[in-house]
Design a protein around this motif. Structure first.
Motif, PDB file in Angstrom:
ATOM      1  N   ASN A  31     -54.324  32.488 -55.368  1.00  0.00           N
ATOM      2  CA  ASN A  31     -55.362  33.215 -56.096  1.00  0.00           C
ATOM      3  C   ASN A  31     -56.193  32.239 -56.917  1.00  0.00           C
ATOM      4  OD1 ASN A  31     -54.233  32.752 -58.740  1.00  0.00           O
ATOM      5  ND2 ASN A  31     -52.825  34.434 -58.404  1.00  0.00           N
ATOM      6  N   GLN A  33     -58.678  32.297 -60.559  1.00  0.00           N
ATOM      7  CA  GLN A  33     -59.168  33.041 -61.708  1.00  0.00           C
ATOM      8  C   GLN A  33     -60.360  32.304 -62.297  1.00  0.00           C
ATOM      9  OE1 GLN A  33     -55.634  33.069 -64.170  1.00  0.00           O
ATOM     10  NE2 GLN A  33     -54.770  34.864 -63.141  1.00  0.00           N
ATOM     11  N   TYR A  35     -62.694  31.928 -65.905  1.00  0.00           N
ATOM     12  CA  TYR A  35     -62.709  32.122 -67.340  1.00  0.00           C
ATOM     13  C   TYR A  35     -64.049  31.635 -67.899  1.00  0.00           C
ATOM     14  CZ  TYR A  35     -57.602  32.587 -67.042  1.00  0.00           C
ATOM     15  OH  TYR A  35     -56.332  32.997 -66.727  1.00  0.00           O
ATOM     16  N   HIS A  42     -62.586  30.394 -77.331  1.00  0.00           N
ATOM     17  CA  HIS A  42     -61.474  30.099 -76.449  1.00  0.00           C
ATOM     18  C   HIS A  42     -61.770  30.677 -75.064  1.00  0.00           C
ATOM     19  CE1 HIS A  42     -60.606  34.074 -78.252  1.00  0.00           C
ATOM     20  NE2 HIS A  42     -60.128  34.371 -77.056  1.00  0.00           N
ATOM     21  N   PRO A  43     -61.095  30.161 -74.036  1.00  0.00           N
ATOM     22  CA  PRO A  43     -61.318  30.709 -72.680  1.00  0.00           C
ATOM     23  C   PRO A  43     -60.939  32.181 -72.627  1.00  0.00           C
ATOM     24  CG  PRO A  43     -60.230  28.573 -72.558  1.00  0.00           C
ATOM     25  CD  PRO A  43     -60.201  28.983 -73.999  1.00  0.00           C
ATOM     26  N   PHE A  45     -60.635  35.427 -69.878  1.00  0.00           N
ATOM     27  CA  PHE A  45     -60.528  35.776 -68.468  1.00  0.00           C
ATOM     28  C   PHE A  45     -61.702  36.644 -68.030  1.00  0.00           C
ATOM     29  CE2 PHE A  45     -58.501  36.757 -64.538  1.00  0.00           C
ATOM     30  CZ  PHE A  45     -58.662  38.110 -64.315  1.00  0.00           C
ATOM     31  N   GLN A  48     -60.227  37.769 -61.177  1.00  0.00           N
ATOM     32  CA  GLN A  48     -59.301  37.098 -60.276  1.00  0.00           C
ATOM     33  C   GLN A  48     -59.645  37.475 -58.838  1.00  0.00           C
ATOM     34  OE1 GLN A  48     -54.830  36.302 -60.727  1.00  0.00           O
ATOM     35  NE2 GLN A  48     -54.862  38.272 -59.660  1.00  0.00           N
ATOM     36  N   PHE A  88     -64.746  28.059 -66.359  1.00  0.00           N
ATOM     37  CA  PHE A  88     -63.609  27.394 -65.749  1.00  0.00           C
ATOM     38  C   PHE A  88     -63.077  28.223 -64.586  1.00  0.00           C
ATOM     39  CE2 PHE A  88     -62.654  24.106 -68.822  1.00  0.00           C
ATOM     40  CZ  PHE A  88     -63.114  24.596 -70.030  1.00  0.00           C
ATOM     41  N   ARG A  92     -54.203  28.794 -58.349  1.00  0.00           N
ATOM     42  CA  ARG A  92     -52.748  28.676 -58.199  1.00  0.00           C
ATOM     43  C   ARG A  92     -52.437  28.401 -56.742  1.00  0.00           C
ATOM     44  NH1 ARG A  92     -48.004  31.937 -57.663  1.00  0.00           N
ATOM     45  NH2 ARG A  92     -49.138  33.892 -57.457  1.00  0.00           N
ATOM     46  N   GLY A  97     -46.100  27.404 -59.147  1.00  0.00           N
ATOM     47  CA  GLY A  97     -46.140  28.532 -60.049  1.00  0.00           C
ATOM     48  C   GLY A  97     -47.412  28.580 -60.861  1.00  0.00           C
TER      49      GLY A  97
ATOM     50  N   TYR B  35     -52.060  24.050 -74.512  1.00  0.00           N
ATOM     51  CA  TYR B  35     -53.126  23.228 -73.950  1.00  0.00           C
ATOM     52  C   TYR B  35     -53.749  22.384 -75.051  1.00  0.00           C
ATOM     53  CZ  TYR B  35     -53.317  26.302 -69.795  1.00  0.00           C
ATOM     54  OH  TYR B  35     -53.027  27.002 -68.649  1.00  0.00           O
ATOM     55  N   GLN B  37     -57.560  20.460 -75.688  1.00  0.00           N
ATOM     56  CA  GLN B  37     -58.921  20.357 -75.173  1.00  0.00           C
ATOM     57  C   GLN B  37     -59.718  19.325 -75.954  1.00  0.00           C
ATOM     58  OE1 GLN B  37     -61.629  23.826 -75.442  1.00  0.00           O
ATOM     59  NE2 GLN B  37     -62.227  23.405 -73.327  1.00  0.00           N
ATOM     60  N   ARG B  41     -61.327  14.659 -72.014  1.00  0.00           N
ATOM     61  CA  ARG B  41     -60.267  14.972 -71.055  1.00  0.00           C
ATOM     62  C   ARG B  41     -60.248  16.438 -70.627  1.00  0.00           C
ATOM     63  NH1 ARG B  41     -56.455  10.737 -70.996  1.00  0.00           N
ATOM     64  NH2 ARG B  41     -54.903  12.142 -70.135  1.00  0.00           N
ATOM     65  N   LEU B  43     -59.587  20.423 -70.541  1.00  0.00           N
ATOM     66  CA  LEU B  43     -58.478  21.297 -70.896  1.00  0.00           C
ATOM     67  C   LEU B  43     -57.214  20.789 -70.191  1.00  0.00           C
ATOM     68  CD1 LEU B  43     -58.045  24.000 -72.463  1.00  0.00           C
ATOM     69  CD2 LEU B  43     -58.398  25.173 -70.292  1.00  0.00           C
ATOM     70  N   LEU B  45     -53.048  20.910 -69.718  1.00  0.00           N
ATOM     71  CA  LEU B  45     -51.807  21.635 -69.947  1.00  0.00           C
ATOM     72  C   LEU B  45     -50.746  20.663 -70.449  1.00  0.00           C
ATOM     73  CD1 LEU B  45     -50.058  24.202 -69.702  1.00  0.00           C
ATOM     74  CD2 LEU B  45     -49.538  23.502 -67.355  1.00  0.00           C
ATOM     75  N   ASP B  56     -41.996  23.029 -67.646  1.00  0.00           N
ATOM     76  CA  ASP B  56     -42.727  21.834 -67.219  1.00  0.00           C
ATOM     77  C   ASP B  56     -43.364  21.196 -68.447  1.00  0.00           C
ATOM     78  OD1 ASP B  56     -45.352  21.160 -64.726  1.00  0.00           O
ATOM     79  OD2 ASP B  56     -44.299  19.858 -66.130  1.00  0.00           O
ATOM     80  N   PHE B  91     -54.807  24.889 -77.819  1.00  0.00           N
ATOM     81  CA  PHE B  91     -54.745  26.306 -77.500  1.00  0.00           C
ATOM     82  C   PHE B  91     -53.342  26.691 -77.048  1.00  0.00           C
ATOM     83  CE2 PHE B  91     -59.042  27.634 -77.865  1.00  0.00           C
ATOM     84  CZ  PHE B  91     -59.856  26.585 -77.446  1.00  0.00           C
ATOM     85  N   TRP B  99     -47.221  35.463 -62.431  1.00  0.00           N
ATOM     86  CA  TRP B  99     -48.245  34.434 -62.336  1.00  0.00           C
ATOM     87  C   TRP B  99     -49.619  34.977 -61.966  1.00  0.00           C
ATOM     88  CZ3 TRP B  99     -47.854  30.059 -64.511  1.00  0.00           C
ATOM     89  CH2 TRP B  99     -46.629  29.390 -64.582  1.00  0.00           C
ATOM     90  N   HIS B 100     -49.674  36.132 -61.307  1.00  0.00           N
ATOM     91  CA  HIS B 100     -50.961  36.641 -60.877  1.00  0.00           C
ATOM     92  C   HIS B 100     -51.750  37.259 -62.025  1.00  0.00           C
ATOM     93  CE1 HIS B 100     -48.146  39.966 -60.797  1.00  0.00           C
ATOM     94  NE2 HIS B 100     -49.159  40.792 -60.882  1.00  0.00           N
ATOM     95  N   GLN B 101     -51.132  37.371 -63.179  1.00  0.00           N
ATOM     96  CA  GLN B 101     -51.811  37.947 -64.334  1.00  0.00           C
ATOM     97  C   GLN B 101     -52.648  36.885 -65.041  1.00  0.00           C
ATOM     98  OE1 GLN B 101     -51.878  41.106 -65.020  1.00  0.00           O
ATOM     99  NE2 GLN B 101     -50.477  41.600 -63.351  1.00  0.00           N
ATOM    100  N   PRO B 102     -53.704  37.297 -65.738  1.00  0.00           N
ATOM    101  CA  PRO B 102     -54.546  36.321 -66.429  1.00  0.00           C
ATOM    102  C   PRO B 102     -53.864  35.754 -67.662  1.00  0.00           C
ATOM    103  CG  PRO B 102     -55.277  38.552 -66.914  1.00  0.00           C
ATOM    104  CD  PRO B 102     -54.224  38.679 -65.859  1.00  0.00           C
ATOM    105  N   GLN B 103     -54.295  34.561 -68.040  1.00  0.00           N
ATOM    106  CA  GLN B 103     -53.811  33.944 -69.266  1.00  0.00           C
ATOM    107  C   GLN B 103     -54.646  34.470 -70.447  1.00  0.00           C
ATOM    108  OE1 GLN B 103     -52.986  29.730 -69.274  1.00  0.00           O
ATOM    109  NE2 GLN B 103     -52.849  29.679 -67.042  1.00  0.00           N
ATOM    110  N   PHE B 105     -55.652  33.591 -74.174  1.00  0.00           N
ATOM    111  CA  PHE B 105     -55.677  32.445 -75.072  1.00  0.00           C
ATOM    112  C   PHE B 105     -55.808  32.884 -76.527  1.00  0.00           C
ATOM    113  CE2 PHE B 105     -56.189  28.558 -72.483  1.00  0.00           C
ATOM    114  CZ  PHE B 105     -56.315  29.136 -71.228  1.00  0.00           C
ATOM    115  N   GLY B 106     -55.188  32.089 -77.407  1.00  0.00           N
ATOM    116  CA  GLY B 106     -55.424  32.252 -78.826  1.00  0.00           C
ATOM    117  C   GLY B 106     -56.737  31.586 -79.220  1.00  0.00           C
ATOM    118  N   ASP B 107     -57.094  31.711 -80.493  1.00  0.00           N
ATOM    119  CA  ASP B 107     -58.347  31.141 -80.972  1.00  0.00           C
ATOM    120  C   ASP B 107     -58.303  29.624 -81.091  1.00  0.00           C
ATOM    121  OD1 ASP B 107     -59.037  33.918 -83.220  1.00  0.00           O
ATOM    122  OD2 ASP B 107     -59.612  33.576 -81.127  1.00  0.00           O
TER     123      ASP B 107
END
Lengths: 111, 114
Positions: A31, A33, A35, A42-43, A45, A48, A88, A92, A97, B35, B37, B41, B43, B45, B56, B91, B99-103, B105-107
């Protein structure tokens, strides 16, 4: 490891012009996504894509996923000043993962 | 619904000092990401957790950086000792439901090391 490349890095347009950013992966993706990050923010979403050749629209934004699931694009029709920010993609890989973010395309819009 | 909460929003400190960044993920989310930023460089991880376990940490720059997640609602990223090149926006993001769900982010924490 998986690499996700985005082009262009920067794009300056006049308000009303169209804008496109491209995302290319070194591996096949399960998939992708997209952003948006506003300046100082912040990014957030947007959408997807999962299926080969998939096209989705959100008002003036059109998102495409390539047939080979290794590339994607975001096209904005008739840009507005509210479109300013960095876009962005995050892809994946089918055998990994976590998603890998591209470096982003920063869009500026001149009124 | 409360989103991802990070603190502090801004931190300015002198090099050599210890810096601790904090993150509260969205309730029920089982993945947490840190993350960094910068203009140079982009963003990056640094590390991610699943069910409070670090999965990881290959993105952690060096031994000066450490991250913990003592429970499902709290994580810290610590830099000791801090250096000017650590200046960046940090961040935290979380995912719930796979994993298929969106991330989400905090401020972010804007860190300046003098």
């Amino acid at each position: 490891g998986q690499q996700v490349m985005q082009i262009p890095q920067y794009q300056h347009v006049q308000e009303g012009e169209d804008f496109t950013t491209y995302c290319n992966s070194s591996t096949t993706l399960s998939n992708i996504q997209w952003y948006k990050q506003r300046p100082g923010g912040h990014p957030v979403f947007l959408i997807q894509l999962v299926k080969s050749g998939e096209v989705k629209k959100q008002k003036r934004l059109t998102f495409q996923f390539g047939e080979a699931k290794k590339n994607s694009s975001l096209h904005i029709t008739a840009t507005q000043t509210t479109d300013v920010g960095t876009y962005f993609c995050a892809g994946r890989s089918t055998n990994a993962g976590k998603s890998t973010f591209g470096d982003g395309t920063t869009l500026t819009v001149k009124p | 619904d409360a989103g991802v909460i990070q603190s502090p929003r801004h931190e300015v400190t002198e090099m050599g000092q210890e810096v601790t960044l904090r993150c509260k993920p969205i309730s029920g989310h089982d993945y947490l990401f840190w993350y960094r930023q910068t203009m140079m460089r982009g963003l990056e991880l640094l590390i991610y957790f699943n069910n409070n376990v670090p999965i990881d940490d290959s993105g952690m720059p060096e031994d000066r950086f450490s991250a913990k997640m003592p429970n499902a609602s709290f994580s810290t990223l610590k830099i000791q000792p801090s250096e000017p090149r650590d200046s960046a926006v940090y961040f935290c993001a979380s995912i719930g439901g796979g994993w298929h769900q969106p991330q989400h982010f905090g401020d972010g924490t804007r860190l300046s090391i003098l």
